[in-house]
Design a protein around this motif. Structure first.
Motif, short mmCIF file in Angstrom:
data_model
loop_
_atom_site.label_atom_id
_atom_site.label_comp_id
_atom_site.label_asym_id
_atom_site.label_seq_id
_atom_site.Cartn_x
_atom_site.Cartn_y
_atom_site.Cartn_z
N ALA A 52 0.84 -1.19 0.00
CA ALA A 52 0.00 0.00 0.00
C ALA A 52 0.88 1.24 0.00
CB ALA A 52 -0.90 0.00 1.23
N VAL A 53 0.38 2.28 -0.63
CA VAL A 53 1.02 3.59 -0.57
C VAL A 53 0.00 4.52 0.07
CG1 VAL A 53 2.00 5.50 -1.87
CG2 VAL A 53 2.36 3.15 -2.65
N ILE A 54 0.39 5.14 1.16
CA ILE A 54 -0.51 6.01 1.90
C ILE A 54 0.15 7.38 2.02
CG2 ILE A 54 -1.69 6.36 4.11
CD1 ILE A 54 -1.54 3.25 4.38
N SER A 55 -0.61 8.42 1.75
CA SER A 55 -0.06 9.76 1.79
C SER A 55 -1.04 10.72 2.44
CB SER A 55 0.25 10.24 0.37
OG SER A 55 0.61 11.60 0.37
N ALA A 56 -0.50 11.63 3.24
CA ALA A 56 -1.32 12.71 3.81
C ALA A 56 -1.28 13.93 2.89
CB ALA A 56 -0.80 13.08 5.20
N ASP A 57 -0.45 13.89 1.88
CA ASP A 57 -0.26 15.00 0.95
C ASP A 57 -1.06 14.73 -0.33
OD1 ASP A 57 1.21 16.12 -1.49
OD2 ASP A 57 2.17 17.21 0.17
N LYS A 58 -2.00 15.63 -0.66
CA LYS A 58 -2.85 15.43 -1.84
C LYS A 58 -2.03 15.39 -3.13
CE LYS A 58 -6.93 17.02 -4.30
NZ LYS A 58 -6.81 15.92 -5.19
N GLU A 59 -1.01 16.22 -3.24
CA GLU A 59 -0.18 16.24 -4.44
C GLU A 59 0.51 14.88 -4.64
OE1 GLU A 59 3.68 18.58 -6.24
OE2 GLU A 59 2.49 19.56 -4.69
N CYS A 60 1.04 14.32 -3.58
CA CYS A 60 1.69 13.00 -3.66
C CYS A 60 0.67 11.92 -3.99
CB CYS A 60 2.40 12.69 -2.34
SG CYS A 60 3.26 11.11 -2.34
N ALA A 61 -0.50 11.98 -3.35
CA ALA A 61 -1.55 11.00 -3.62
C ALA A 61 -2.00 11.05 -5.08
CB ALA A 61 -2.73 11.23 -2.69
N ASP A 62 -2.13 12.27 -5.62
CA ASP A 62 -2.51 12.42 -7.03
C ASP A 62 -1.45 11.84 -7.95
OD1 ASP A 62 -4.89 13.63 -6.31
OD2 ASP A 62 -4.16 15.67 -6.64
N LEU A 63 -0.18 12.04 -7.61
CA LEU A 63 0.91 11.50 -8.41
C LEU A 63 0.90 9.97 -8.38
CD1 LEU A 63 3.41 11.93 -10.16
CD2 LEU A 63 4.75 12.11 -8.06
N VAL A 64 0.69 9.39 -7.20
CA VAL A 64 0.62 7.93 -7.08
C VAL A 64 -0.55 7.40 -7.90
CG1 VAL A 64 0.15 6.03 -5.49
CG2 VAL A 64 1.80 7.79 -4.86
N LYS A 65 -1.69 8.07 -7.82
CA LYS A 65 -2.86 7.64 -8.59
C LYS A 65 -2.56 7.70 -10.09
CE LYS A 65 -7.59 7.38 -8.35
NZ LYS A 65 -7.99 6.03 -8.13
N TRP A 66 -1.86 8.74 -10.54
CA TRP A 66 -1.49 8.86 -11.95
C TRP A 66 -0.57 7.71 -12.37
CZ3 TRP A 66 3.20 9.57 -14.44
CH2 TRP A 66 3.12 9.86 -15.80
N VAL A 67 0.44 7.41 -11.53
CA VAL A 67 1.39 6.32 -11.84
C VAL A 67 0.64 4.99 -11.92
CG1 VAL A 67 3.33 4.99 -10.96
CG2 VAL A 67 3.43 7.48 -10.94
N GLN A 68 -0.27 4.75 -10.98
CA GLN A 68 -1.07 3.53 -11.02
C GLN A 68 -1.86 3.44 -12.31
OE1 GLN A 68 -3.37 3.97 -7.41
NE2 GLN A 68 -2.14 2.42 -6.36
N ASN A 69 -2.46 4.53 -12.72
CA ASN A 69 -3.26 4.55 -13.93
C ASN A 69 -2.40 4.31 -15.17
OD1 ASN A 69 -5.67 4.94 -15.44
ND2 ASN A 69 -4.99 7.00 -15.93
N VAL A 70 -1.25 4.96 -15.24
CA VAL A 70 -0.38 4.85 -16.40
C VAL A 70 0.24 3.45 -16.50
CG1 VAL A 70 1.80 5.67 -17.40
CG2 VAL A 70 0.11 7.31 -16.56
N HIS A 71 0.70 2.92 -15.37
CA HIS A 71 1.40 1.63 -15.38
C HIS A 71 0.48 0.43 -15.19
CE1 HIS A 71 5.44 3.24 -15.57
NE2 HIS A 71 5.05 4.19 -14.73
N GLY A 72 -0.72 0.66 -14.72
CA GLY A 72 -1.66 -0.44 -14.53
C GLY A 72 -1.25 -1.39 -13.42
N ASN A 73 -0.49 -0.90 -12.46
CA ASN A 73 0.00 -1.80 -11.41
C ASN A 73 -0.90 -1.78 -10.17
OD1 ASN A 73 0.65 0.75 -10.61
ND2 ASN A 73 2.77 0.32 -10.11
N ILE A 74 -2.15 -2.00 -10.41
CA ILE A 74 -3.10 -2.11 -9.31
C ILE A 74 -3.44 -3.58 -9.16
CG2 ILE A 74 -5.37 -1.45 -8.46
CD1 ILE A 74 -5.12 1.05 -10.25
N ILE A 75 -3.34 -4.08 -7.94
CA ILE A 75 -3.59 -5.50 -7.69
C ILE A 75 -5.05 -5.85 -7.97
CG2 ILE A 75 -4.09 -5.21 -5.24
CD1 ILE A 75 -2.40 -7.71 -4.74
N ASN A 76 -5.27 -6.99 -8.56
CA ASN A 76 -6.64 -7.40 -8.86
C ASN A 76 -7.31 -7.93 -7.59
OD1 ASN A 76 -6.53 -10.43 -8.72
ND2 ASN A 76 -4.95 -10.10 -10.27
#
Length: 105
Positions: A11-35
């Protein structure tokens, strides 16, 4: 780690919205979300991981002690043995005397 070397999760957990948005973008681009099934398997096997590690350590210790007394074995290396040169260090770093399941002789 689910115990069978089939998958990993985290899990990646962030209290910072900017960091959370970046992680969400990386997940979307790379498709590395666990099924969902992989997440379920990891959850199921993580429930017994503590028991498995304790049993592996106990088995390794029993085997190491047996081998240490065997006349055809000249040397056994296992951090749980009193004869191990770094036993004190292993005891400091390995919680609850769990020294793992690997040994050599």
């Amino acid at each position: 780690y689910e115990g069978h070397n089939m998958m990993t999760g985290g899990a990646v957990i962030s209290a910072d919205k900017e960091c959370a948005d970046l992680v969400k973008w990386v997940q979307n681009v790379h498709g590395n979300i666990i099924n969902p099934f992989a997440a379920f398997i990891i959850l199921q096997t993580s429930k017994t991981m503590g028991l498995r590690v304790r049993q592996q350590s106990a088995n390794a210790m029993a085997i190491a002690e047996f081998l240490e007394k065997h006349p055809k074995v000249t040397k056994v290396i296992y951090p749980g043995l009193a004869s191990h040169p770094q036993k004190a260090l292993a005891d400091r770093y390995h919680r609850d005397g769990l020294h793992g399941g690997m040994l050599w002789f």
